[in-house]
Design a protein around this motif. Structure first.
Motif, mmCIF file in Angstrom:
data_model
loop_
_atom_site.group_PDB
_atom_site.id
_atom_site.type_symbol
_atom_site.label_atom_id
_atom_site.label_comp_id
_atom_site.label_asym_id
_atom_site.label_seq_id
_atom_site.Cartn_x
_atom_site.Cartn_y
_atom_site.Cartn_z
ATOM 1 N N GLU A 449 -18.520 -1.505 2.652
ATOM 2 C CA GLU A 449 -19.179 -2.367 1.663
ATOM 3 C C GLU A 449 -19.782 -3.594 2.344
ATOM 4 O O GLU A 449 -19.330 -4.721 2.174
ATOM 5 C CB GLU A 449 -18.171 -2.782 0.572
ATOM 6 N N MET A 611 5.052 7.051 0.949
ATOM 7 C CA MET A 611 3.802 7.753 1.253
ATOM 8 C C MET A 611 2.698 7.514 0.229
ATOM 9 O O MET A 611 1.537 7.815 0.491
ATOM 10 C CB MET A 611 4.053 9.264 1.394
ATOM 11 N N VAL A 612 3.050 7.032 -0.945
ATOM 12 C CA VAL A 612 2.016 6.750 -1.946
ATOM 13 C C VAL A 612 1.761 5.256 -2.108
ATOM 14 O O VAL A 612 0.623 4.802 -2.104
ATOM 15 C CB VAL A 612 2.376 7.384 -3.319
ATOM 16 N N THR A 613 2.835 4.465 -2.192
ATOM 17 C CA THR A 613 2.642 3.028 -2.431
ATOM 18 C C THR A 613 2.510 2.239 -1.135
ATOM 19 O O THR A 613 1.994 1.130 -1.131
ATOM 20 C CB THR A 613 3.822 2.426 -3.210
ATOM 21 N N GLU A 637 3.225 13.907 -2.326
ATOM 22 C CA GLU A 637 2.560 14.495 -3.491
ATOM 23 C C GLU A 637 1.067 14.227 -3.398
ATOM 24 O O GLU A 637 0.645 13.214 -2.827
ATOM 25 C CB GLU A 637 3.127 13.909 -4.789
ATOM 26 N N VAL A 639 -2.376 13.018 -4.715
ATOM 27 C CA VAL A 639 -2.904 12.050 -5.675
ATOM 28 C C VAL A 639 -4.432 12.190 -5.642
ATOM 29 O O VAL A 639 -5.021 12.229 -4.565
ATOM 30 C CB VAL A 639 -2.498 10.610 -5.277
ATOM 31 N N ALA A 640 -5.044 12.261 -6.804
ATOM 32 C CA ALA A 640 -6.505 12.458 -6.842
ATOM 33 C C ALA A 640 -7.232 11.258 -6.236
ATOM 34 O O ALA A 640 -6.741 10.135 -6.317
ATOM 35 C CB ALA A 640 -6.957 12.679 -8.283
ATOM 36 N N HIS A 642 -9.715 8.095 -5.594
ATOM 37 C CA HIS A 642 -9.941 6.992 -6.529
ATOM 38 C C HIS A 642 -11.360 6.943 -7.065
ATOM 39 O O HIS A 642 -11.598 6.436 -8.146
ATOM 40 C CB HIS A 642 -9.593 5.665 -5.846
ATOM 41 N N LEU A 755 -16.894 2.320 -0.058
ATOM 42 C CA LEU A 755 -16.126 1.497 -0.990
ATOM 43 C C LEU A 755 -14.974 0.785 -0.284
ATOM 44 O O LEU A 755 -14.518 1.215 0.766
ATOM 45 C CB LEU A 755 -15.606 2.320 -2.169
ATOM 46 N N THR A 756 -14.556 -0.322 -0.889
ATOM 47 C CA THR A 756 -13.422 -1.059 -0.339
ATOM 48 C C THR A 756 -12.143 -0.494 -0.928
ATOM 49 O O THR A 756 -11.776 -0.789 -2.057
ATOM 50 C CB THR A 756 -13.544 -2.555 -0.657
ATOM 51 N N ASP A 757 -11.498 0.336 -0.137
ATOM 52 C CA ASP A 757 -10.249 0.965 -0.545
ATOM 53 C C ASP A 757 -9.610 1.439 0.751
ATOM 54 O O ASP A 757 -10.320 1.783 1.694
ATOM 55 C CB ASP A 757 -10.529 2.159 -1.479
ATOM 56 N N TRP A 758 -8.298 1.427 0.805
ATOM 57 C CA TRP A 758 -7.665 1.866 2.042
ATOM 58 C C TRP A 758 -6.382 2.600 1.761
ATOM 59 O O TRP A 758 -5.830 2.531 0.666
ATOM 60 C CB TRP A 758 -7.430 0.677 2.987
ATOM 61 N N PRO A 760 -2.698 3.068 1.609
ATOM 62 C CA PRO A 760 -1.656 2.035 1.499
ATOM 63 C C PRO A 760 -0.628 2.100 2.631
ATOM 64 O O PRO A 760 0.073 1.129 2.875
ATOM 65 C CB PRO A 760 -0.985 2.339 0.156
ATOM 66 N N LYS A 763 -3.177 1.444 6.088
ATOM 67 C CA LYS A 763 -4.175 0.405 5.794
ATOM 68 C C LYS A 763 -5.541 0.747 6.385
ATOM 69 O O LYS A 763 -6.372 -0.132 6.600
ATOM 70 C CB LYS A 763 -3.724 -0.982 6.292
#
Lengths: 824, 160
Positions: A449, A611-613, A637, A639-640, A642, A755-758, A760, A763
């Motif tokens: 971005e 692994m998710v959070t 698990e 996760v779809a 974002h 997009l700004t997403d990483w 978790p 990072k």
């Protein structure tokens, strides 16, 4: 003399060999201007830096200028070979637009100044903020392209001297997930593989790893196995039809963002069919029951639906993995820069672990790096982690580090995980970080971005220091620019992905007043007056060898143990793999032999994360889970993603690289042969998508996401339908616009769109799941400026092949003394 | 037997948690990790609501399987406000307050699962116990994240 056009033939001539045999030697050499070996004044030992493979080479010097390179036949990594970027990329060193004097911003413009003025401004602002706000105002963003000695010194200054937790490297964009995945499974960074595993493997699985373009010499090794007797089977997971996909026994091309679903289905098949090593699992792992339980639901049919990959093909891949006798798995950006990065990479580890395929010839995992010295960024603490894989949440490790640095343990920030670059940017955005010191990287093109990044970096309230060799897009936004020396102009060591350490000696003087990064950092420390607890200078060395000696002590007894090495030992060597100590004076080729790990609670680097959070696992939890330090099997698990395609943005955009360029082209764009092979940005689309819209090869398209727009010519390639690909190398330094697109909507950098997403856990930013739309601006006339030799190979139309011509012919000397070449 | 009450209470608190997580996410749109992770965690609570409504029928309850959520308009107003406030430092304090609140909510929900699991065991309700075994860990993971993120965020907010 016969030579090969190494632009047209990036991997050069085949030297076939069979399983368990030694890879034949082939010495590649390129000298400029028609020079021959007799013209060369001296050869200076080094290794390659425009990728992560770590190929040994010698630099040719004539009249105190670099004039060429030659692969080192003795080197364990490359057996003499070099890739196109190594053969031609060095020319950037001699580029006339190198930075030769420090620059400082006066009345809004960068003007030349002297070192004293520049460094006083940098140290002065830093000290001012330390007094006013404290270490939370100061941050460092480094690279994967400096040397070990420089990273260690930087880490010492930031952690031990200034005491800030805000330290990261651009390795966050490239190998953060490699480190994270190893920390999750083995509780410690460090590659459980060796390049010689290619010589022995009967199955090589490449996950999101276009090795043919990212590590050309390692791929040459694979090609030579494939051309020899009893070749290995190859599994490729990639949404594009890369050279790896074309060589693969089974190619799986999942929808972007669904890697975990695919991996879970592979694990499901391997576990339910019992293709596992129960004895190994019982003796050396924890977590198998939970893994088995969680994988039950992930049948190939479920994955086929989500990933859009035929269930039978998933079964076929699982059968090959399940029947492998010597399985080598490698992973790179297709996993690391995608949704659920760490979870997907950990699943690869899980396959090798449950099959007991570790620590034996041919049985390894290479969680790859993208940059030449990324391993050192991670080892030495320049990515924010503490040096030598010390655990920030283990007080004993902090005390030990404080002893080595002779500082108070309180001085070393360890109250929370290090602040990664994306979080640093958030603090810059809200105004609490006010000083950012960037070394050898170009965030104004490489981060996601870009409009946001430029806005943040150009704020008045941020003091931006950029240390680089060219006036990059980022440097153009700086308050102070410090001209640095580069590879060939300074001495240091660096380590590749299979833990091989090379010495890179100074061959020539840097241009003008440019100085080695190490010298600049030491100067910075002295001007800040950083001291240890006895009032002595904190940084106790004055040169690279001194820093290396300091590092040896810091690494002693840790997994990445360098204590048995020295510059003298590295001189003339074939490269030495750590750990290298009194017990293993010649280094260690294979770690994790017989299921012995570095995962004991009091020794390990990390207790892991959710692994998710991404929430860190607490010490007590880890001790309960893994008291004796086994490998940890972690289930993840699905996760779809974002950002999913929508009616307005029906495509999924992925970004990536091409064989001929590195990062933001600051070097490769200045090497004529490499630049000509891929001179401009392009966009890839599948033949069916192009046909649906009536688009054709060479049409000028505009790709848009909610963040921005980019124009590029269309290459109709073998990419899976529904997906667009943009190479991320192209920025603005070689356009008339300078640091950014002047006209809105005429962007060239792929990261205008991301997009700004990483992830978790690691990072690492996500570059491979943005929803996008595409429109035609004008019809073609010329083909897209994309290479035909690589993943961007055309599938329609008459596109002339990518060639380099006379200036790209390099010598190849195959062992036995005959020089061979494709064309005479 | 008050198992129905325990299920109903848990259904209420998981339902509430969806709202807490989603509104927190919207308020911190400019804080990307908070924005996405809270949304991912809200999915767990949504699934718990579905599961509790399903099993509630066996205990004579008629619970809504769909979590009640804020209307889209309110969410987008919150997101826009977060983006506009992105350049100021006050959202940092708000984030700490929200994390503290989330921790307390998730800890409460986690205890509700504890109560349900214990009661199910006591009443030999195997299916209910299995549900608690499946969902309780996710409730704990929500709490751990709130705690961990508070640790990360606090020093920069408070000490700068």
């Amino acid at each position: 003399m016969p030579r090969t056009d190494r632009i047209a033939e990036p991997w050069g001539t085949r030297t076939p060999y069979g399983p368990g045999e030694t890879w034949p030697t082939r010495v590649d050499q390129y000298l400029a201007d028609g020079l021959t070996e007799v013209d060369v004044d001296r050869w200076v030992q080094s290794a390659t830096i425009l990728h992560s493979n770590g190929d040994g080479l010698d630099i040719a010097v004539k009249d105190d200028r670099i004039v060429g390179v030659r692969g080192r036949a003795v080197d364990r990594v490359n057996h003499g070979r070099l890739g196109p970027k190594d053969l031609f990329g060095w020319q950037a060193n001699n580029s006339p637009d190198r930075l030769t004097k420090p620059l400082i911003r006066r009345k809004g413009k960068l003007v030349e100044t002297d070192w004293d003025t520049a460094m006083d401004a940098v140290a002065g602002r830093c000290r001012e903020l330390l007094e006013e706000q404290g270490p939370s105002a100061i941050s460092f963003y480094t690279t994967g392209q400096l040397f070990l000695e420089e990273y260690y010194t930087l880490g010492l200054i930031a952690h031990g001297g200034i005491g800030t937790n805000h330290v990261d490297g651009n390795t966050r964009l490239c190998t953060a997930t490699a480190a994270a995945a190893l920390k999750e499974t083995f509780a410690c960074d460090g590659q459980p593989g060796s390049y010689t595993d290619v010589d022995h493997a009967d199955v090589i699985a490449l996950y999101g790893h276009n090795m043919a373009e990212t590590q050309t010499v390692l791929w040459t090794r694979v090609l030579d196995r494939l051309a020899g007797p009893n070749p290995p089977k190859v599994i490729c997971v990639d949404p594009r039809e890369t050279p790896v996909a074309r060589a693969a026994t089974v190619h799986l091309a999942p929808r972007p963002g669904t890697n975990v679903m695919l991996m879970n289905a592979l694990l499901h098949e391997i576990i339910t069919n019992g293709w596992i090593d129960r004895e190994y699992i019982a003796a050396h792992t924890v977590g198998f029951d939970e893994l088995e339980k969680q994988m039950k639901a992930y049948t190939p049919e479920v994955a086929a639906e989500v990933c859009d990959v035929p269930a039978d093909r998933i079964r076929e891949a699982a059968r090959i993995l399940g029947h492998a006798e010597r399985l080598l798995s490698t992973v790179l950006q297709g996993f690391y820069q995608s949704h659920q990065a760490s979870a997907a990479a950990v699943s690869v580890n899980n396959i090798n672990v449950i099959r007991g395929m570790l620590g034996k010839p041919g049985c390894g995992i290479l969680q790859m790096n993208g940059q030449p010295t990324a391993q050192n960024t991670r080892e030495c603490g320049a990515d924010g982690d503490l040096p030598a894989f010390r655990n920030w949440s283990n007080d004993a490790h902090i005390t030990d580090l404080a002893r080595i640095w002779n500082v108070d343990p309180m001085q070393i920030p360890h109250y929370s995980p290090p602040t990664h670059i994306m979080q640093q940017l958030r603090y810059i955005e809200e105004g609490s970080i006010r000083f950012l010191y960037v070394t050898a990287t170009n965030p104004a093109v490489s981060l996601p971005e870009l409009r946001r990044i430029r806005e943040l970096l150009s704020q008045d309230r941020l003091f931006l220091v950029v240390q680089d060799i060219f006036l990059s897009e980022t440097a153009q936004l700086a308050d102070v620019v410090l001209p640095a020396a580069t590879w060939g102009e300074k001495t240091g060591t660096f380590t590749n992905v299979d833990r091989t350490v090379h010495l890179s000696e100074k061959a020539v003087e840097p241009p003008g007043e440019a100085r080695a990064d190490l010298d600049i950092l030491i100067d910075f420390a002295h001007r800040l007056g950083l001291e240890d607890k006895d009032g002595q200078p904190l940084v106790k060395w004055t040169d690279a060898e001194g820093a290396f000696e300091g590092w040896k002590e810091c690494s002693r007894g840790r997994p990445c143990d360098y204590s048995g090495m020295s510059y003298d030992k590295l001189r003339g060597s074939s490269g030495i793999q750590w750990p290298c100590n009194d017990e293993h004076p010649d280094g260690t080729e294979r770690i994790y032999v017989d299921g012995r790990f570095w995962a004991q609670p009091d020794y390990c680097e990390s207790y892991g994360r959710d692994m998710v959070t991404g929430a860190p696992v607490e010490e007590t939890e880890y001790k309960a889970l893994n008291p004796t330090g086994r490998a940890v099997l972690k289930a993840a698990e699905y996760v779809a993603p974002h950002e999913l395609p929508s009616q307005d943005f029906p495509f999924q955009l992925i970004t990536g690289r091409t064989l001929y360029h590195f990062h933001t082209r600051t070097k490769t764009g200045r090497a004529p042969q490499l630049n000509a092979a891929a001179p401009e940005v392009w966009v890839e689309m599948s033949a069916s998508d192009a046909a649906d819209r009536g688009f054709a090869e060479g049409d000028l398209l505009e790709v848009a996401t909610p963040r921005g727009r980019v124009r590029a010519r269309l290459r109709v390639s073998g990419i899976r339908p529904g997906v667009l690909f943009l190479p991320f190398h192209y920025g603005y330094w070689d356009t008339k616009d300078g640091s950014q697109p002047k006209k809105k909507g005429e962007g060239r950098a792929a990261n205008e769109l991301t997009l700004t997403d990483w992830d978790p856990v690691s990072k690492q930013p996500i570059f491979k799941t943005a929803a996008a739309r595409v429109e035609r601006v004008s019809r073609g006339g010329t083909p897209a400026p994309a290479p035909t030799t690589t993943g961007s190979a055309p599938v329609t139309g008459a596109v002339p092949p990518t060639v380099g011509g006379d200036s790209a012919r390099a010598e190849e000397l195959v062992a036995g003394g005959t020089t061979v070449g494709g064309q005479a | 037997m008050k198992l129905d009450l325990a299920i109903e209470e848990l259904h209420r608190s998981e339902n509430h948690l969806v709202t807490v997580l989603m509104s927190m996410s919207d308020r911190h749109k400019a804080d990307h990790e908070v924005f996405y992770v809270t949304r991912d965690m809200a999915k767990w609570s949504r699934e718990h609501v579905v599961e509790l409504a399903r099993i509630g029928r066996d205990f004579g309850l008629d619970l809504d399987p769909e979590a009640s959520e804020d209307p889209g308009l309110l969410a987008s107003v919150r997101q826009r406000a977060s983006e506009l406030m992105g350049r100021r430092s006050t959202p940092g304090l708000l984030l700490l307050a929200d994390l503290r609140h989330l921790y307390r909510e998730t800890a409460g929900t986690s205890l509700d699962w504890e109560i349900l699991a214990q009661s199910a065991q006591g009443a030999k309700e195997a299916e209910l116990l299995e549900l608690a075994r499946r969902c309780h860990p996710e409730s704990l993971r929500q709490a751990r994240w709130a705690n961990a993120h508070l640790k990360v965020a606090a020093p920069q907010v408070v000490a700068s």
